[in-house]
Design an enzyme around this catalytic site. Structure first.
Site, mmCIF file in Angstrom:
data_model
loop_
_atom_site.group_PDB
_atom_site.id
_atom_site.type_symbol
_atom_site.label_atom_id
_atom_site.label_comp_id
_atom_site.label_asym_id
_atom_site.label_seq_id
_atom_site.Cartn_x
_atom_site.Cartn_y
_atom_site.Cartn_z
ATOM 1 N N GLY A 26 33.722 -3.933 -28.547
ATOM 2 C CA GLY A 26 32.938 -2.694 -28.460
ATOM 3 C C GLY A 26 31.737 -2.750 -29.385
ATOM 4 O O GLY A 26 31.320 -1.737 -29.948
ATOM 5 N N ALA A 27 31.159 -3.944 -29.508
ATOM 6 C CA ALA A 27 30.046 -4.132 -30.450
ATOM 7 C C ALA A 27 28.722 -3.647 -29.874
ATOM 8 O O ALA A 27 27.696 -3.751 -30.532
ATOM 9 C CB ALA A 27 29.942 -5.605 -30.830
ATOM 10 N N GLY A 30 27.739 2.415 -31.225
ATOM 11 C CA GLY A 30 28.403 3.149 -32.293
ATOM 12 C C GLY A 30 28.886 2.328 -33.479
ATOM 13 O O GLY A 30 28.126 1.578 -34.114
ATOM 14 N N GLY A 32 31.040 -0.192 -33.672
ATOM 15 C CA GLY A 32 31.108 -1.644 -33.485
ATOM 16 C C GLY A 32 29.751 -2.287 -33.736
ATOM 17 O O GLY A 32 29.642 -3.347 -34.365
ATOM 18 N N SER A 155 42.500 6.371 -35.599
ATOM 19 C CA SER A 155 41.808 7.648 -35.786
ATOM 20 C C SER A 155 42.766 8.635 -36.425
ATOM 21 O O SER A 155 43.982 8.557 -36.203
ATOM 22 C CB SER A 155 41.371 8.193 -34.426
ATOM 23 O OG SER A 155 40.958 9.537 -34.550
ATOM 24 N N TYR A 181 45.162 10.318 -25.953
ATOM 25 C CA TYR A 181 44.305 9.667 -26.959
ATOM 26 C C TYR A 181 45.108 9.469 -28.243
ATOM 27 O O TYR A 181 45.094 8.384 -28.841
ATOM 28 C CB TYR A 181 43.050 10.508 -27.233
ATOM 29 C CG TYR A 181 42.121 9.870 -28.261
ATOM 30 C CD1 TYR A 181 41.422 8.699 -27.967
ATOM 31 C CD2 TYR A 181 41.941 10.436 -29.530
ATOM 32 C CE1 TYR A 181 40.570 8.103 -28.904
ATOM 33 C CE2 TYR A 181 41.090 9.855 -30.469
ATOM 34 C CZ TYR A 181 40.407 8.687 -30.148
ATOM 35 O OH TYR A 181 39.571 8.092 -31.084
HETATM 36 N N1 LIG Z 1 33.347 8.290 -33.453
HETATM 37 C C1 LIG Z 1 34.373 8.838 -34.064
HETATM 38 O O1 LIG Z 1 34.291 9.967 -34.607
HETATM 39 C C2 LIG Z 1 35.677 8.110 -34.154
HETATM 40 C C3 LIG Z 1 36.722 8.739 -34.864
HETATM 41 C C4 LIG Z 1 37.953 8.088 -34.949
HETATM 42 C C5 LIG Z 1 38.124 6.858 -34.339
HETATM 43 N N2 LIG Z 1 37.089 6.284 -33.645
HETATM 44 C C6 LIG Z 1 37.344 4.993 -32.994
HETATM 45 O O2 LIG Z 1 36.260 4.110 -33.257
HETATM 46 C C7 LIG Z 1 36.145 3.149 -32.201
HETATM 47 C C8 LIG Z 1 34.680 2.972 -31.837
HETATM 48 O O3 LIG Z 1 34.226 4.192 -31.271
HETATM 49 P P1 LIG Z 1 32.712 4.691 -31.351
HETATM 50 O O4 LIG Z 1 32.764 6.035 -31.999
HETATM 51 O O5 LIG Z 1 31.836 3.651 -31.885
HETATM 52 O O6 LIG Z 1 32.428 4.942 -29.800
HETATM 53 P P2 LIG Z 1 31.295 4.373 -28.814
HETATM 54 O O7 LIG Z 1 29.943 4.513 -29.416
HETATM 55 O O8 LIG Z 1 31.562 5.047 -27.516
HETATM 56 O O9 LIG Z 1 31.634 2.822 -28.723
HETATM 57 C C9 LIG Z 1 32.783 2.375 -28.057
HETATM 58 C C10 LIG Z 1 32.594 0.940 -27.661
HETATM 59 O O10 LIG Z 1 33.774 0.529 -26.935
HETATM 60 C C11 LIG Z 1 33.340 -0.085 -25.738
HETATM 61 N N3 LIG Z 1 34.328 0.012 -24.654
HETATM 62 C C12 LIG Z 1 34.810 1.129 -24.075
HETATM 63 N N4 LIG Z 1 35.638 0.798 -23.084
HETATM 64 C C13 LIG Z 1 35.670 -0.544 -23.028
HETATM 65 C C14 LIG Z 1 36.328 -1.480 -22.203
HETATM 66 N N5 LIG Z 1 37.105 -1.100 -21.175
HETATM 67 N N6 LIG Z 1 36.140 -2.793 -22.443
HETATM 68 C C15 LIG Z 1 35.329 -3.214 -23.438
HETATM 69 N N7 LIG Z 1 34.656 -2.375 -24.236
HETATM 70 C C16 LIG Z 1 34.830 -1.053 -24.030
HETATM 71 C C17 LIG Z 1 32.070 0.641 -25.378
HETATM 72 O O11 LIG Z 1 31.353 -0.066 -24.399
HETATM 73 P P3 LIG Z 1 30.740 0.704 -23.090
HETATM 74 O O12 LIG Z 1 29.450 1.273 -23.582
HETATM 75 O O13 LIG Z 1 30.619 -0.377 -22.081
HETATM 76 O O14 LIG Z 1 31.726 1.770 -22.695
HETATM 77 C C18 LIG Z 1 31.405 0.713 -26.729
HETATM 78 O O15 LIG Z 1 30.796 -0.509 -27.051
HETATM 79 C C19 LIG Z 1 37.049 3.658 -31.079
HETATM 80 O O16 LIG Z 1 38.228 2.876 -31.063
HETATM 81 C C20 LIG Z 1 37.366 5.081 -31.471
HETATM 82 O O17 LIG Z 1 38.631 5.512 -31.008
HETATM 83 C C21 LIG Z 1 35.874 6.869 -33.550
#
Ligand SMILES: NC(=O)c1ccc[n+]([C@@H]2O[C@H](COP(=O)([O-])OP(=O)(O)OC[C@H]3O[C@@H](n4cnc5c(N)ncnc54)[C@H](OP(=O)(O)O)[C@@H]3O)[C@@H](O)[C@H]2O)c1
Length: 310
Positions: A26-27, A30, A32, A155, A181
């Site tokens: 997920g790099a 966000g 990643g 999370s 979730y």
């Molecule tokens: N943001 C928060 O407040 C928060 C809080 C707690 C935990 N987290 C955790 O942090 C992690 C990163 O989240 P983020 O906030 O950075 O969200 P994000 O900006 O939506 O990034 C998520 C990444 O995961 C990728 N992804 C989603 N589905 C995928 C799949 N089927 N195969 C491969 N890649 C996939 C996305 O790619 P696409 O663009 O192709 O979908 C994107 O690169 C997650 O595990 C999330 O649960 C985030």
């Protein structure tokens, strides 16, 4: 909520990662993306894995501009398909025989009911089972490092739901996207706990991370009423811990949000320790007991192994 004070780039200040290989799922977005930048800026060869080719290439260009001389590679990975996960693991092992950090970061949140190619519910299939299989396949490369870390993005939302050993595919319950979730994020912690126990003798330690509440694209499936619901959950969770909270969601930026996962990947403070839940660049005790129970973690590993092999 205590906001993480450091940014990911500040976490790697004074840390040299030349010669180290870090894989970040997920790099392309966000947390990643920010983690990949910080690790590359510290000199690591960063392997960026995600499903959107265009977004991955844009991230590589952004990292090159931000950290001149950065060493990056990209690998296509769609966690909703175990065939894609296996192809990605093969591509990664062809790129490198050693992995020092595997950051299982990709994720989705509050998606409508759906199933992955292998029949898993979408959230737990993407967030846990895909990463479980990727990690399992990369154990030889992690072991080759002699001192490797697995960092699972969990999370604080894991308190929304536990894994269901009897109905992992949501066949006997009405779907609840919040509980689903929560279950997927609980699974990330159980996975880290058992991975650490099983793999530490090979020099592999594992951690689960809560990054805070971070303004990223993760909320793309959320409606206005979902935000109200989440504020209620946040207030109830704080009340249960005896902490004041008026339901206000305290958002931080991605560069600060990525600090704890980068800290988990590189901090000397964690040397010789593992199986821990981390928050605000520290070990946290705000984790639900059901998510760190060692027997449940072992049972969840066994179930995950069985479900990924059928
Ligand atoms: N943001 C928060 O407040 C928060 C809080 C707690 C935990 N987290 C955790 O942090 C992690 C990163 O989240 P983020 O906030 O950075 O969200 P994000 O900006 O939506 O990034 C998520 C990444 O995961 C990728 N992804 C989603 N589905 C995928 C799949 N089927 N195969 C491969 N890649 C996939 C996305 O790619 P696409 O663009 O192709 O979908 C994107 O690169 C997650 O595990 C999330 O649960 C985030």
């Amino acid at each position: 909520m205590t906001v993480t004070r450091k940014s990911a780039l500040q976490v790697v200040e004074g840390i040299g990662l030349a010669g180290k290989v870090c894989v970040v799922t997920g790099a392309s977005s966000g947390l990643g993306r920010e983690s990949a930048r910080a690790l590359a800026a510290a000199g690591a060869h960063v392997v960026l894995a995600a499903r959107n080719h265009e977004a991955l290439n844009q991230t590589v260009e952004w990292i090159a501009a931000e950290a001149p001389g950065a060493l990056t590679s990209t690998v296509p990975l769609d966690l909703t398909s175990l065939a894609s996960v296996r192809a990605a693991a093969k591509a990664i092992s062809e790129l490198t025989s050693v992995i020092h950090v595997l950051m299982n970061n990709a994720g989705v949140m509050f998606t409508p009911f759906g199933r992955t190619a292998d029949g898993f519910e979408t959230q737990i299939g993407t967030n846990h089972f895909g990463h479980f299989e990727l990690t399992r396949l990369l154990i030889p490369e992690l072991a080759a490092a002699g001192d490797a870390r697995i960092v699972n993005l969990s999370s604080g939302g894991h308190v929304l739901g536990d894994v269901d050993f009897d109905d992992p595919h949501w066949e006997r319950r009405e779907y609840d996207k919040f509980v689903a979730y929560g279950a997927s994020k609980t699974a990330n912690i159980l996975h880290a706990v058992e991975a650490d126990r099983r793999l530490r003798d090979m020099g592999i330690r594992a951690y689960a991370v809560h990054p805070g509440t971070v303004a990223t694209s993760l909320a793309r499936y959320m409606s206005r009423s979902d935000f109200s619901q989440l504020r209620k959950y946040a207030a109830a969770g704080s009340a249960a811990r005896g902490q004041p909270n008026d339901g206000y969601l305290d958002f931080t930026s991605p560069d600060h949000g990525a600090a704890t996962q980068v800290w988990a990947a590189v901090s000397p403070e964690l040397a010789g320790r593992g199986g821990l839940y981390l928050e605000n660049c520290a070990v946290s005790d705000t984790v639900a007991p059901y998510a760190v129970d060692q027997q449940r973690a072992a049972d969840w590993w066994a179930l995950s192994e069985r479900l990924c092999s059928t």
